[in-house]
Write a protein that holds these residues in place. Sequence first.
Motif, PDB file in Angstrom:
ATOM      1  N   LYS A 307       0.842  -1.198   0.000  1.00 22.58           N
ATOM      2  CA  LYS A 307       0.000   0.000   0.000  1.00 22.58           C
ATOM      3  C   LYS A 307       0.877   1.248   0.000  1.00 22.58           C
ATOM      4  N   GLY A 308       1.884   1.245   0.874  1.00 18.30           N
ATOM      5  CA  GLY A 308       2.777   2.386   0.956  1.00 18.30           C
ATOM      6  C   GLY A 308       3.557   2.611  -0.326  1.00 18.30           C
ATOM      7  N   ALA A 309       4.007   1.531  -0.957  1.00 14.71           N
ATOM      8  CA  ALA A 309       4.766   1.650  -2.205  1.00 14.71           C
ATOM      9  C   ALA A 309       3.909   2.244  -3.313  1.00 14.71           C
ATOM     10  N   ASN A 310       2.651   1.835  -3.381  1.00 12.30           N
ATOM     11  CA  ASN A 310       1.751   2.401  -4.395  1.00 12.30           C
ATOM     12  C   ASN A 310       1.507   3.882  -4.153  1.00 12.30           C
ATOM     13  N   ILE A 311       1.368   4.272  -2.894  1.00 14.69           N
ATOM     14  CA  ILE A 311       1.182   5.685  -2.593  1.00 14.69           C
ATOM     15  C   ILE A 311       2.439   6.470  -2.949  1.00 14.69           C
ATOM     16  N   ALA A 312       3.604   5.893  -2.673  1.00 10.37           N
ATOM     17  CA  ALA A 312       4.863   6.558  -3.034  1.00 10.37           C
ATOM     18  C   ALA A 312       4.894   6.869  -4.519  1.00 10.37           C
TER      19      ALA A 312
END
Length: 539
Positions: A307-312
């Motif tokens: 999830k965090g990688a996609n937001i990044a």
Amino acid sequence: MKKITLLLVFLVSLTAWSQDDAWVYFNAKSNEQVYYDSPLSMLSQRALDRRFKQNIALDFKDIPINPSYISQVKSVDGITVLAKSKWLNALHIRGSVSTINSLKSFGFVSNVHFADKSLNITAKSVNTSKSKIESKISNSRVNFAYGTSDNQIKMLKGDALHQQNYTGSGLIIAVLDAGFPGVNTVQPFQRLRDNNKILGGYDFVTRNANFYAGNNHGTYVLSSMGGYKENALVGTAPDASYYLFITEDNSQENPVEESYWVEAAEKADSLGVDIINTSLGYLGDHTNPAYNHTYEDMTGDATFISKGANIAFSRGMIVVASAGNDGTESEPHIGSPADAFSVLAVGAVTANGSKASFSSIGPSYDGRVKPDVMAQGQSTVLSDENGNIIAASGTSFSGPIMAGMVACLWQAFPNKSNQEIKDMIVNSADKFSTPSPQYGYGIPDFNLALGLQFPDMEEDVMGAIHLNPNPTASLVKVSFPQSVQGVNVVFYSVSGNKVLDYKNIVSDAPISLESLESGTYIYKLEFNSSIKTGKIIKL
């Protein structure tokens, strides 16, 4: 894949197991407009410039967590706050199951998700798992003496970019890893130090500013991008700048490491970083097996770190992740965040371009092509913490080799978006038309990527060409302006087999996919000597 393992055998007490990890999610933030009116209170000018260049607006995810929510959760007896994420508006906490569940009584709490999936009885789970280390400037023409690192650069045609003075200058890479001892002292990093290319860092595990500590894995990783020892080792981006963040706890395997990673990614965003490299992966074999991920969790957005990688990526950065080293294990598939929708996942090949046996395979559980691309990860030339030039193997090293080349290509095209740069790399790969679970789209040719350009008018056209609806049960159409002629559309299975091929289609004319089984397919649109690709889901 080199797993982080404990060197001492120890007993875990029953008391330790009574403490569970979870994420508590909040349903609001405070003073949003104040932050929108004062964006420099959230992000650096460089971060705002990156957003502006890619037409990315500030949004709810950029707003910090309401401090009162944090203090109220901290005040609950038996709750320990270990990490926080403004992007996901959540805290990573530890405590007893009953105490964690009691937080639901707060009106500002929207959900509580346990890392142990079995405890999420009435709610959809956010799964977490074990962490693994993925390892088993001038205007003149640049001619580096690559020495023993020659093959790992020339395999990607990286020397062609270097010779045109594209060496990563002006780009910032954040390395999220397990430690960086020796980077501040040994010779292969002297060039970075002398040119002030180490911009800073932080140890999120110990909450300490000393990032020149910890496990030597991060040192190895950094050397493949920024190392320099003439006639021995040249990194793929020797003139890029770097932030060094420790997110991996070498003493245990705990889901909080995913939360540390997201915190570090948020910090990288705020500092204006362009590229995140992570040679860490999460799948199974956690210290507490209840926290393990499974292949079924590799759906692009299920785990906290993915999830965090996609937001990044949505903030304008490119995330490069090692695919994993489980290729010979009973579960050979990629882990997270390599599974994430937007991540450039990198597998490993040998010096002759054959898949390294240990390199994890795809596809993702939901059928997408993974890994995305490949680079040398077997017998990769590196520097250790003592300055010795060594060889080591793992997708830990194919990943950063690729990340360095991403920086060089982006230097050549500073006005391109992260998606455009990623597409250029994938489109240049040697198996682009026939991707496979072992190689993904294959080995990129960065010299070719330099040529995958279009006139300004055609770039505008690229954005005006659309294939829809997506998903579809039977029919699709391709819409394009009158200036585009001779459009062909080809559909491939995720294993790389051509399944449909339509020539000289008419704009908005129906195209039948009824012969295809339900699943995910890759489409390639060819027009005016240009190519546009994407994925489509057949229902």
